[in-house]
Scaffold this motif. Sequence first.
Motif, mmCIF file in Angstrom:
data_model
loop_
_atom_site.group_PDB
_atom_site.id
_atom_site.type_symbol
_atom_site.label_atom_id
_atom_site.label_comp_id
_atom_site.label_asym_id
_atom_site.label_seq_id
_atom_site.Cartn_x
_atom_site.Cartn_y
_atom_site.Cartn_z
ATOM 1 N N LEU A 1 -4.899 -4.581 5.966
ATOM 2 C CA LEU A 1 -5.486 -3.976 4.774
ATOM 3 C C LEU A 1 -5.727 -4.976 3.655
ATOM 4 C CD1 LEU A 1 -3.324 -0.727 4.589
ATOM 5 C CD2 LEU A 1 -5.666 -0.941 5.395
ATOM 6 N N ASN B 1 -3.947 2.420 -1.928
ATOM 7 C CA ASN B 1 -3.488 3.524 -1.110
ATOM 8 C C ASN B 1 -3.719 3.226 0.363
ATOM 9 O OD1 ASN B 1 -2.633 5.184 -3.243
ATOM 10 N ND2 ASN B 1 -4.742 5.806 -3.630
ATOM 11 N N ALA B 2 -2.760 3.606 1.194
ATOM 12 C CA ALA B 2 -2.861 3.406 2.636
ATOM 13 C C ALA B 2 -3.770 4.487 3.223
ATOM 14 C CB ALA B 2 -1.479 3.475 3.272
ATOM 15 N N PRO B 3 -4.367 4.212 4.385
ATOM 16 C CA PRO B 3 -5.275 5.193 4.982
ATOM 17 C C PRO B 3 -4.565 6.418 5.572
ATOM 18 C CG PRO B 3 -5.096 3.250 6.367
ATOM 19 C CD PRO B 3 -4.351 2.953 5.112
ATOM 20 N N ALA B 4 -3.261 6.323 5.824
ATOM 21 C CA ALA B 4 -2.536 7.452 6.416
ATOM 22 C C ALA B 4 -1.134 7.520 5.824
ATOM 23 C CB ALA B 4 -2.457 7.292 7.934
ATOM 24 N N TYR C 1 0.829 -1.196 0.000
ATOM 25 C CA TYR C 1 0.000 0.000 0.000
ATOM 26 C C TYR C 1 0.868 1.252 0.000
ATOM 27 C CZ TYR C 1 -3.850 -3.109 0.644
ATOM 28 O OH TYR C 1 -4.757 -4.104 0.447
ATOM 29 N N LYS D 1 -3.727 -2.176 10.903
ATOM 30 C CA LYS D 1 -4.916 -2.783 10.307
ATOM 31 C C LYS D 1 -4.510 -3.746 9.187
ATOM 32 C CE LYS D 1 -9.167 -1.395 8.034
ATOM 33 N NZ LYS D 1 -9.894 -0.277 7.451
ATOM 34 N N ALA E 1 1.614 4.966 0.982
ATOM 35 C CA ALA E 1 1.324 5.975 2.000
ATOM 36 C C ALA E 1 2.100 7.251 1.706
ATOM 37 C CB ALA E 1 1.671 5.435 3.379
#
Length: 167
Positions: free
Chosen positions: A129, A91-94, A63, A127, A65
């Motif tokens: 993912l 894409n990563a969440p952060a 992912y 998490k 980031a």
Amino acid sequence: MTSLAKSAATLLTLCALVLLGGWWGWSALTKPLPSDESAPLCTDVTATAGTQIYSRQVAVSVYNASNRSGLANATMEQLEERGFVAADSGNAPAAIKGVQIWSDEPRNAAVQLVKRQFKKAKVVSGKQLGRGVVVVVGQDFKALRTKETQSLTAGEDSTFCSPPASQ
């Protein structure tokens, strides 16, 4: 043969063809539909301590980031060239700076094998993912290590996502 006999034979032949076509059509219509389910990419396997783990046995999700477009896909391609099995990417969440491997089992053999592909990668709790070992590449990530590691010996019992063909 009389014309009446010819007509009767033709009519019987045509009736037989219609009945045969009807039977074939009905059997095709009532046949179960093909399943859309494909084989899973990987299933959880457990390697006991002392077992050799190879890159072809490990599924990896990557992912991005960072704000660099295509970083996850490029990293995934490099890992595939080293024998790892591509699972998921996106894409990563952060945003992060370097490279993180998101796992609650930092001593897991598959996690350690993936970690050895990167310079200064950190294993952090995160998490799940995607499938397999989750790698998150950030803004400061440049490249994989030049020296690749194809395998390692499991230091303890490890459960990881492995493709069915490699088991």
